[in-house]
Design a protein around this motif. Sequence first.
Motif, PDB file in Angstrom:
ATOM      1  N   ASP A 284      -2.652   9.132  -9.900  1.00  0.00           N
ATOM      2  CA  ASP A 284      -2.976   7.710 -10.016  1.00  0.00           C
ATOM      3  C   ASP A 284      -3.613   7.211  -8.718  1.00  0.00           C
ATOM      4  O   ASP A 284      -2.937   7.130  -7.685  1.00  0.00           O
ATOM      5  CB  ASP A 284      -1.690   6.931 -10.308  1.00  0.00           C
ATOM      6  CG  ASP A 284      -1.929   5.431 -10.464  1.00  0.00           C
ATOM      7  OD1 ASP A 284      -3.087   4.998 -10.335  1.00  0.00           O
ATOM      8  OD2 ASP A 284      -0.951   4.703 -10.697  1.00  0.00           O
ATOM      9  N   PRO A 285      -4.886   6.850  -8.728  1.00  0.00           N
ATOM     10  CA  PRO A 285      -5.532   6.396  -7.487  1.00  0.00           C
ATOM     11  C   PRO A 285      -5.022   5.035  -7.009  1.00  0.00           C
ATOM     12  O   PRO A 285      -5.262   4.659  -5.859  1.00  0.00           O
ATOM     13  CB  PRO A 285      -7.013   6.322  -7.868  1.00  0.00           C
ATOM     14  CG  PRO A 285      -7.023   6.161  -9.351  1.00  0.00           C
ATOM     15  CD  PRO A 285      -5.830   6.896  -9.864  1.00  0.00           C
ATOM     16  N   GLU A 286      -4.291   4.305  -7.859  1.00  0.00           N
ATOM     17  CA  GLU A 286      -3.789   2.986  -7.484  1.00  0.00           C
ATOM     18  C   GLU A 286      -2.347   3.023  -6.985  1.00  0.00           C
ATOM     19  O   GLU A 286      -1.819   1.985  -6.572  1.00  0.00           O
ATOM     20  CB  GLU A 286      -3.875   2.035  -8.692  1.00  0.00           C
ATOM     21  CG  GLU A 286      -5.269   1.888  -9.273  1.00  0.00           C
ATOM     22  CD  GLU A 286      -6.266   1.360  -8.253  1.00  0.00           C
ATOM     23  OE1 GLU A 286      -5.881   0.511  -7.428  1.00  0.00           O
ATOM     24  OE2 GLU A 286      -7.424   1.821  -8.267  1.00  0.00           O
ATOM     25  N   ALA A 287      -1.708   4.183  -7.022  1.00  0.00           N
ATOM     26  CA  ALA A 287      -0.304   4.273  -6.601  1.00  0.00           C
ATOM     27  C   ALA A 287      -0.173   3.912  -5.126  1.00  0.00           C
ATOM     28  O   ALA A 287      -1.037   4.224  -4.311  1.00  0.00           O
ATOM     29  CB  ALA A 287       0.226   5.679  -6.851  1.00  0.00           C
ATOM     30  N   LYS A 288       0.931   3.259  -4.781  1.00  0.00           N
ATOM     31  CA  LYS A 288       1.115   2.730  -3.429  1.00  0.00           C
ATOM     32  C   LYS A 288       1.866   3.685  -2.503  1.00  0.00           C
ATOM     33  O   LYS A 288       1.862   3.486  -1.285  1.00  0.00           O
ATOM     34  CB  LYS A 288       1.874   1.402  -3.491  1.00  0.00           C
ATOM     35  CG  LYS A 288       1.193   0.335  -4.331  1.00  0.00           C
ATOM     36  CD  LYS A 288      -0.213   0.036  -3.830  1.00  0.00           C
ATOM     37  CE  LYS A 288      -0.856  -1.085  -4.647  1.00  0.00           C
ATOM     38  NZ  LYS A 288      -2.261  -1.328  -4.227  1.00  0.00           N
ATOM     39  N   TYR A 437       5.853   5.917   5.368  1.00  0.00           N
ATOM     40  CA  TYR A 437       4.479   5.806   4.863  1.00  0.00           C
ATOM     41  C   TYR A 437       4.056   4.342   4.758  1.00  0.00           C
ATOM     42  O   TYR A 437       2.888   3.997   4.988  1.00  0.00           O
ATOM     43  CB  TYR A 437       4.377   6.494   3.504  1.00  0.00           C
ATOM     44  CG  TYR A 437       2.999   6.474   2.904  1.00  0.00           C
ATOM     45  CD1 TYR A 437       2.007   7.336   3.365  1.00  0.00           C
ATOM     46  CD2 TYR A 437       2.672   5.585   1.873  1.00  0.00           C
ATOM     47  CE1 TYR A 437       0.732   7.321   2.816  1.00  0.00           C
ATOM     48  CE2 TYR A 437       1.400   5.563   1.318  1.00  0.00           C
ATOM     49  CZ  TYR A 437       0.443   6.435   1.797  1.00  0.00           C
ATOM     50  OH  TYR A 437      -0.829   6.415   1.259  1.00  0.00           O
ATOM     51  N   ALA A 438       5.003   3.480   4.430  1.00  0.00           N
ATOM     52  CA  ALA A 438       4.687   2.056   4.280  1.00  0.00           C
ATOM     53  C   ALA A 438       4.400   1.383   5.617  1.00  0.00           C
ATOM     54  O   ALA A 438       3.724   0.348   5.658  1.00  0.00           O
ATOM     55  CB  ALA A 438       5.844   1.346   3.569  1.00  0.00           C
ATOM     56  N   ASP A 439       4.908   1.976   6.693  1.00  0.00           N
ATOM     57  CA  ASP A 439       4.636   1.446   8.043  1.00  0.00           C
ATOM     58  C   ASP A 439       3.394   2.169   8.557  1.00  0.00           C
ATOM     59  O   ASP A 439       3.472   3.252   9.133  1.00  0.00           O
ATOM     60  CB  ASP A 439       5.845   1.709   8.942  1.00  0.00           C
ATOM     61  CG  ASP A 439       5.678   1.157  10.345  1.00  0.00           C
ATOM     62  OD1 ASP A 439       4.529   0.932  10.770  1.00  0.00           O
ATOM     63  OD2 ASP A 439       6.692   0.993  11.036  1.00  0.00           O
ATOM     64  N   ARG A 440       2.227   1.565   8.374  1.00  0.00           N
ATOM     65  CA  ARG A 440       0.979   2.295   8.586  1.00  0.00           C
ATOM     66  C   ARG A 440       0.797   2.774  10.020  1.00  0.00           C
ATOM     67  O   ARG A 440       0.287   3.874  10.257  1.00  0.00           O
ATOM     68  CB  ARG A 440      -0.214   1.415   8.178  1.00  0.00           C
ATOM     69  CG  ARG A 440      -0.177   0.969   6.727  1.00  0.00           C
ATOM     70  CD  ARG A 440       0.116   2.110   5.755  1.00  0.00           C
ATOM     71  NE  ARG A 440      -0.911   3.156   5.797  1.00  0.00           N
ATOM     72  CZ  ARG A 440      -0.771   4.368   5.263  1.00  0.00           C
ATOM     73  NH1 ARG A 440       0.369   4.709   4.693  1.00  0.00           N
ATOM     74  NH2 ARG A 440      -1.750   5.237   5.330  1.00  0.00           N
ATOM     75  N   ALA A 441       1.222   1.973  10.999  1.00  0.00           N
ATOM     76  CA  ALA A 441       1.053   2.389  12.393  1.00  0.00           C
ATOM     77  C   ALA A 441       1.927   3.597  12.703  1.00  0.00           C
ATOM     78  O   ALA A 441       1.494   4.559  13.355  1.00  0.00           O
ATOM     79  CB  ALA A 441       1.383   1.231  13.330  1.00  0.00           C
ATOM     80  N   THR A 442       3.179   3.549  12.235  1.00  0.00           N
ATOM     81  CA  THR A 442       4.093   4.682  12.462  1.00  0.00           C
ATOM     82  C   THR A 442       3.584   5.921  11.752  1.00  0.00           C
ATOM     83  O   THR A 442       3.611   7.035  12.303  1.00  0.00           O
ATOM     84  CB  THR A 442       5.508   4.323  11.977  1.00  0.00           C
ATOM     85  OG1 THR A 442       5.992   3.217  12.737  1.00  0.00           O
ATOM     86  CG2 THR A 442       6.452   5.498  12.137  1.00  0.00           C
ATOM     87  N   TRP A 443       3.099   5.730  10.521  1.00  0.00           N
ATOM     88  CA  TRP A 443       2.617   6.877   9.756  1.00  0.00           C
ATOM     89  C   TRP A 443       1.404   7.529  10.422  1.00  0.00           C
ATOM     90  O   TRP A 443       1.337   8.751  10.529  1.00  0.00           O
ATOM     91  CB  TRP A 443       2.247   6.442   8.337  1.00  0.00           C
ATOM     92  CG  TRP A 443       1.878   7.610   7.479  1.00  0.00           C
ATOM     93  CD1 TRP A 443       0.628   7.998   7.113  1.00  0.00           C
ATOM     94  CD2 TRP A 443       2.778   8.575   6.927  1.00  0.00           C
ATOM     95  NE1 TRP A 443       0.691   9.139   6.358  1.00  0.00           N
ATOM     96  CE2 TRP A 443       1.993   9.506   6.219  1.00  0.00           C
ATOM     97  CE3 TRP A 443       4.161   8.714   6.949  1.00  0.00           C
ATOM     98  CZ2 TRP A 443       2.560  10.587   5.544  1.00  0.00           C
ATOM     99  CZ3 TRP A 443       4.725   9.791   6.268  1.00  0.00           C
ATOM    100  CH2 TRP A 443       3.934  10.713   5.583  1.00  0.00           C
TER     101      TRP A 443
END
Length: 473
Positions: A284-288, A437-443
Amino acid sequence: MRPALSVVSECVPLIKTGGLADVAGALPGAMAGEGWALRTLIPFYPALEDKAPRGDTVWRADDLFGGPAEVFESQVGALDLLCLDAPHLYTRAGNIYLAPDGRDWPDYAERFAALAWVGAEIALGAVPKWRPDLVHMHDWQAALLPAYLAQAGIEVPTLLTIHNIAFQGLAGPEKLGALRLAPEGFNPDGFEFYGRINMLKAGIVNASAISTVSPTYAEELLSPAYGMGLEGILQARSGDLHGILNGIDTDVWTPDADPDVATFKTPAERGPNRAALIKAFELDPEAKGPIAVVVSRLTEQKGLDLLLGALPVLLERGGQLALLGSGAAALEDGFRRIASHPRVGVRIGYDEALSHLMFAGGDAVLVPSRFEPCGLTQLYGLRYGAVPVVARTGGLADTVIHANALALRAGVATGLHVAPVTTEALARALSRLCDLYADRATWRQLQTNAMAQPVGWDASAAQYARLYTDLAG
C-alpha cells in the motif's frame, strides 16, 4: 604472499545455500590484502559446470570413497579454485546437501569426508609445486581433515571455523571403515558422540585452533544452551577458541554502485527503491508505517514462527511486511495465508536481485533468530540503511547498537534488540519500531548511523591474518 588452503562445501559466486558461501567467497580477497593467498577447495557440483572452467588436473584417485575422482585448477574472478570432481558423490539432483525428497542422502557422511580427505592430501603436498602453510576448514563438511592429518602423524597448522554448531555431521559407528577413520579415535575424548561419529567434534578435537563467527557466539558456545552437546569439549579448548566477526563483500553490497537498485549514498536518496519495493510486492503506497523486510530461510531457528504471532502489532500500527524466503512447509503456508492482507507481500523462493532491492527499499529488516552465530542479513541492512530489528544473540548482538534512551542521546544507535526471543518481546519491538519511524528526525539519524557502520572485512581479515601467522609461524 603466503599460501593457504580454504576447504568449504559452498562458495559465492559458484553455489550458495546460506551465509557460509558468502564468507567463503569474500575471505580470499580479504586475506590477499593481509599477505595470504588462499586457494579454495570445493566439490564440483553440476551447478559449477558453466561457472568454473577446467584447468590443469593436479590430483587423481581411482577410488575416492567409492569411485574415481580428480582435482582440477580453475579461476573464477579473483577466486583461485581447486575443484574436486567426483561424479559418484556430487553429480546429483536436489540441492548440494539434500536429496530431492528433502532428506539426507544415505552417504552424506562419505560425500563430505571425501572433501576433507582430499584437503588433507593437498595439505600434505599432493598438488605439484604448491603446498599450503595453513589449512582453513569450514564447518562439519571439512572438519574430518585434521583427524586425517593426525592419523597420518603429520602436523600441518589447521583452523576450523564453526559457522553454525547446530549442524555437526553425525554417522553411525558402522561407518568407521567407510570414512577411513581409525577406530582408536572413536572414544569420548575423540570423535565419538553418544555412540555416533561426530565429524564436527573430530575437527574441534584435532584442529590447531577453532574460530567462530562472532565474539558473543564464541562465548555462547561454551554454555549448554548454545553448545548443542559440544560445550564440554569447547570448554576444554577454550584457550584455542576465537570469535571473529564475519564481514560482507562491500564491492558487491554497495548502495552507490549496485546494479539491482536505484543507487544512493544517503538515506534521503532511498525513496525510489522504496517505491519499487512497494510495486514489486503490491503493498500500500499510502500506508503510514514502516515497511519491514525479511530475507531468510523460513525456519524456527530464524524465529519466523514468532513473527507470525507478532505481525498483527506491526499491521495495526500501519506497518507493512515484504518477505522473501523458503524453508519449512508450515512456515511457508503460514506466510502465504497472511499474504492475503493488503499490506503483506510474500515471495516463496530466493531471488538475489530482489533481495538487494528489499534492503535498499525497506525501512527495517527483521532478524528475530533464536540463535545466530553471526548473521549477514543485518549487515546488509546496515549497509543499505534498512534499520535492523534483531534478537539479542550471537553476532546480531555484536553488530547492532540497540536504540535505548542512552544510545539515542549519544547518537550511536543503529537498530533494535529483541530480548527475550519471544512473540511478546518481538511484538513490543515492532511497536517500538513504529514509534521510532514516526519520529522522522530520530529515524533519519538511525538510518544515517546504520549506513556509517563498518561492515566489511578489513578488521576481521586483520584478525584472521594474526591468527594464521600465529598458527603457521
